[in-house]
Design a protein around this motif. Sequence first.
Motif, short mmCIF file in Angstrom:
data_model
loop_
_atom_site.label_atom_id
_atom_site.label_comp_id
_atom_site.label_asym_id
_atom_site.label_seq_id
_atom_site.Cartn_x
_atom_site.Cartn_y
_atom_site.Cartn_z
N GLN A 125 0.81 -1.22 0.00
CA GLN A 125 0.00 0.00 0.00
C GLN A 125 0.84 1.27 0.00
N ARG A 142 2.12 1.01 -4.30
CA ARG A 142 1.07 1.89 -4.84
C ARG A 142 1.32 3.35 -4.47
N TYR A 182 1.18 6.63 -7.19
CA TYR A 182 -0.11 7.32 -7.23
C TYR A 182 0.06 8.82 -6.99
N GLU A 227 -2.53 11.85 -6.57
CA GLU A 227 -3.96 12.14 -6.42
C GLU A 227 -4.41 13.22 -7.42
N HIS A 278 -6.53 -3.00 -8.92
CA HIS A 278 -5.08 -2.84 -9.04
C HIS A 278 -4.61 -3.45 -10.36
N ASP A 310 -8.30 4.77 -8.16
CA ASP A 310 -9.15 5.36 -7.11
C ASP A 310 -10.16 4.36 -6.58
N HIS A 339 -9.68 1.18 -6.37
CA HIS A 339 -8.95 0.31 -5.45
C HIS A 339 -8.78 0.99 -4.10
N GLN A 340 -8.44 2.27 -4.10
CA GLN A 340 -8.25 2.99 -2.85
C GLN A 340 -9.53 3.01 -2.03
N GLN A 341 -10.66 3.24 -2.69
CA GLN A 341 -11.94 3.25 -1.98
C GLN A 341 -12.27 1.84 -1.46
N TYR A 345 -10.14 -0.34 -0.58
CA TYR A 345 -9.24 -0.57 0.54
C TYR A 345 -9.85 -0.02 1.83
#
Length: 240
Positions: free
Chosen positions: A32, A36, A40, A42, A113, A135, A137-139, A141
């Motif tokens: 993470q 990533r 990443y 933003e 991912h 994004d 994937h981030q949500q 997570y």
Amino acid sequence: MTSTSMTGNPRTLARIAGLLYLILAVLGGWAQLQARGSVYVEGDATRTAANIIEHETLFRLGLVADILMATVFVLLGLVLHRLLHHVHERAATALLVFVSIGAGSILLNLTFHAGALLAATRPGHSAELVLLLFDLHQQGYVLGGVFFGLWLLPMGYLAWRSPMLPSWLGVLVMAAAVAWVADPLLAFGLPDAPALIRTVVEVPTSVGEFGLLLYLLIRGVRPQPTTQQPQPTRSAALRR
């Protein structure tokens, strides 16, 4: 038949669990924060897509690390179930169920991912699609925090009830469970809340999980007297 013969050597099992927990934390944290986190950007689709292409091997290894993390998570649940099932069978079963669902959610979320990787490395790729998948994937997570927390509730209860582990550790672990579940509620329910609030919520999570990890890895369990009967639970009033 003694409690030890039913479950294996409790101290050995506890330290195996602690080692698996440490491996899980290292794999998940590296995937993470490094694999990533280093690519990443933003809100910047072009730079994010370019970073994935430039650091494709790193990004692929992040995917592998999370696959291994999910596998180790299930192994951790199996070892903890074997260690503590005699304390309360239903709670130990709940722990294993929540761990299995949590591991499955990790793997399912990795689809985004993998999708970001495929989209970024495909000729004529869309940078906006890459960022969208990233994004998502981030949500996912953040949403996964529900089951990252739920397994800690029966774990904390078992630690609190078992004479092999200190009651204060069980309380800390249950507090960590509540904090894990609260985090996605805050993230989606109060998106404009100050970042400090989520940071404060993360404190019991870190304290409870690292406390459990270190206790299992270093101490294992409390020494138990050899007896021909299973060890009584901390509270005789609590029954299955």
